[in-house]
Design an enzyme around this catalytic site. Structure first.
Site, short mmCIF file in Angstrom:
data_model
loop_
_atom_site.label_atom_id
_atom_site.label_comp_id
_atom_site.label_asym_id
_atom_site.label_seq_id
_atom_site.Cartn_x
_atom_site.Cartn_y
_atom_site.Cartn_z
N GLU A 1 47.29 61.69 52.66
CA GLU A 1 47.65 62.60 51.55
C GLU A 1 47.37 64.08 51.82
O GLU A 1 46.79 64.77 51.00
CB GLU A 1 46.90 62.18 50.28
CG GLU A 1 47.19 60.75 49.86
CD GLU A 1 46.54 60.36 48.54
OE1 GLU A 1 45.72 61.13 48.00
OE2 GLU A 1 46.88 59.27 48.03
N ASN B 1 49.58 58.78 56.33
CA ASN B 1 49.87 58.01 55.12
C ASN B 1 49.94 58.96 53.92
O ASN B 1 49.11 59.86 53.78
CB ASN B 1 48.72 57.01 54.92
CG ASN B 1 49.00 55.94 53.89
OD1 ASN B 1 50.01 55.25 53.96
ND2 ASN B 1 48.11 55.79 52.91
N HIS C 1 53.75 54.05 45.49
CA HIS C 1 53.33 53.75 44.12
C HIS C 1 54.48 54.20 43.21
O HIS C 1 54.61 55.39 42.93
CB HIS C 1 52.05 54.51 43.77
CG HIS C 1 50.87 54.14 44.61
ND1 HIS C 1 50.24 52.91 44.48
CD2 HIS C 1 50.19 54.81 45.57
CE1 HIS C 1 49.23 52.85 45.34
NE2 HIS C 1 49.18 53.99 46.01
N GLU D 1 51.02 50.79 50.19
CA GLU D 1 50.25 50.62 48.94
C GLU D 1 51.19 50.28 47.78
O GLU D 1 51.05 50.79 46.67
CB GLU D 1 49.46 51.90 48.63
CG GLU D 1 48.51 52.30 49.74
CD GLU D 1 47.66 53.53 49.43
OE1 GLU D 1 47.58 53.93 48.24
OE2 GLU D 1 47.09 54.08 50.37
N ASP E 1 53.09 49.31 44.66
CA ASP E 1 53.01 48.76 43.30
C ASP E 1 54.11 49.43 42.50
O ASP E 1 54.51 50.56 42.81
CB ASP E 1 51.62 48.88 42.65
CG ASP E 1 50.98 50.24 42.76
OD1 ASP E 1 51.69 51.25 42.87
OD2 ASP E 1 49.73 50.31 42.71
#
Ligand code: XIL
Length: 471
Positions: A166, A208, A245, A274, A276
């Site tokens: 990030e 990432n 996400h 990750e 979702d």
């Protein structure tokens, strides 16, 4: 070391998630699953049959929850520590490292044939208090020491590291996020990658980030330009993770596939790290998986938790299992998309390095080798037979499939030849002897055909079935 570790020449052959460097086909020429192979019945099995992985975030505190570990052990073949490898967890006081919770996760995973993604070595968030208040060259030094220590500690146990997490800003700038690490100098990211490379030359090194899914967004382009620059200058980067996400504010968009393939075209693997999705719509989950399967270098997908109740965004019910552990519609959509998807090619893309591993020596090239080993003889008093069959083969690893007959509750013992290592299994519950070379696979209700992936590590001997016992 520096030369060897640059760009495409980083050693690649020893990790499970690497795209096959070259086709080293079995002497039969059978590169694909035989037609008798059934589609996978779990996420990990179905992904492994296509040369990919399916993972989840795991919290150490939940490993004592039986319902949780039952799903974990059945469905997944890659694990990411949800918080336990972050800077505040692994170096709570400067120079004092603490690995207990992380090791619990690593041991749980590796003892069951799952691989581990390391998350994360350097990040502006979840820093220990002592680091948050540091700046300048002291911080740079502390960050590099942290990267070196942690990557060294887990060397050989994690297949990939999120080296930096990030580091780009949201919004229209396309530039770096302000942080104490960024203020140590723009070269902090490449410095972290070089330190990680020196500490663990065999792990895949990934950048990432989140909100990098939409190809038209400035943040996506900012990361893309950095990766292009790193590849051009030989900064050791192997992969880019897309957190993905998805929610109403940052929804899935159909150009996601373009994003994945554009990054892959830079010569890096891409992974969904990750995943979702708010409300877990089955169609969106299906699209995400289809997009990954359409990109040969998209070699794995990780969801950020198992049941909705495990999610960091539990109120969004964004995962594949209900809080009671039952499969949601999104689960079925994901499984079908994995089973319908393409296998990663067994031939190298034009940009990859030439093969470095030795050709198989276990099957004579001149005569047609058997594609299945002789079945085990049932022990006196009744038992079962287990027949091992060769399946898909890549440049660095191969799948085997074992068919059991004569019992529905069975226990099959299989041995691999060191330095081979089993990196994934499906349709059974494995346990291991202390050497890690002998696996006992027990039926787990997924039928009478189980499978596993063996990292060849230079040795292509077919694994041997030692016994089959009915219980
Ligand atoms: C989250 C964890 O899931 C939470 O338990 C924790 O409180 C905060 O971090 N991006 C990342 C992950 O890279 O590490 C974050 O995980 C979610 C967003």
């Amino acid at each position: 070391m520096t030369e060897r570790c640059h760009g495409d020449t980083r050693p690649r052959a020893r990790t499970a998630i690497v795209l096959a460097a070259a086709a080293l086909l079995a002497a039969t020429g059978a590169a694909f699953l035989p037609s008798t192979a059934s589609a996978g019945t779990t996420l990990g099995a179905s992904a492994a049959e296509k040369g990919r992985y399916f993972g989840t975030a795991v919290a150490a505190s939940r490993l004592s929850d039986n319902a949780y570990t039952t799903i974990l052990n059945r469905e997944f073949n890659m694990v990411t520590a949800e918080n336990e490898m972050k800077m505040n967890a692994t170096e709570p006081q400067q120079g004092r490292f603490s690995y207990g919770a992380a090791e619990q996760i690593v041991n749980h995973a590796r003892s069951r044939g799952m691989s581990v993604r390391g998350h994360t070595l350097a990040w502006h968030s979840q820093q220990p208090g002592w680091m948050e208040s540091m700046s300048g060259s002291a911080l740079r030094q502390a960050m590099l020491n942290h990267v070196t220590q942690v990557a060294t500690h887990f060397r050989g146990q994690v297949v990939a590291w999120d080296v930096v997490n990030e580091a780009f800003a949201d919004g229209s700038s396309g530039g770096r996020r302000d942080s104490n690490l960024q203020r140590t100098g723009n070269d902090w990211i490449e410095a972290a990658f070089r330190a990680a490379d020196a500490a663990d030359p065999n792990a895949k090194l990934c950048y990432n980030d989140y909100n990098t899914d939409n190809w038209t967004h400035a943040k996506t382009q900012g990361v893309y330009n950095m990766v292009r620059d790193f590849k051009a200058r030989g900064v050791p980067i192997d992969c880019v993770g897309f957190q993905s996400h998805f929610n109403n504010n940052s929804p899935y968009v159909s150009n996601y596939r373009t994003t994945l393939s554009s990054f892959a075209a830079l010569g890096v693997d891409v992974q969904i790290t990750e995943l979702d999705i708010q409300g877990a719509p089955a169609n969106t989950y299906r699209s995400v998986v289809e997009d990954c399967m359409a990109v040969p270098r998209c070699n794995g997908i990780t969801v950020w938790g198992i049941r909705d109740s495990d999610s960091w965004l539990a109120s969004q019910t964004p995962l594949l299992f209900n809080s009671n552990g039952s499969k949601k519609a999104a689960y079925d959509a994901v499984l079908a998309a994995l089973n319908n998807g393409a296998a990663v090619p067994t031939t190298a893309p034009p940009t990859s390095a030439p093969p470095t591993s030795a050709p198989p020596t276990s099957t004579p090239p001149t005569s047609a080798p058997p594609t299945s080993a002789p079945p085990t003889t049932p022990p006196p008093g009744g038992g079962c037979t287990a027949t091992l069959q060769d399946s898909t083969r890549w440049g660095d690893r191969f799948n085997s499939q074992v068919t059991v007959s004569g019992a529905s509750n069975w226990s099959v013992v299989v041995a691999v030849t060191p330095p081979q290592k089993v990196s994934a299994t499906w349709n059974g519950s494995p346990t291991w002897d202390s050497s890690g070379n002998v696996m006992t696979m027990r039926s787990n209700g997924s039928g009478n055909v189980f499978g596993f992936t063996t990292m060849a590590n230079g040795n292509w001997t077919r694994p041997q079935v030692l016994s089959c016992t009915a219980s």
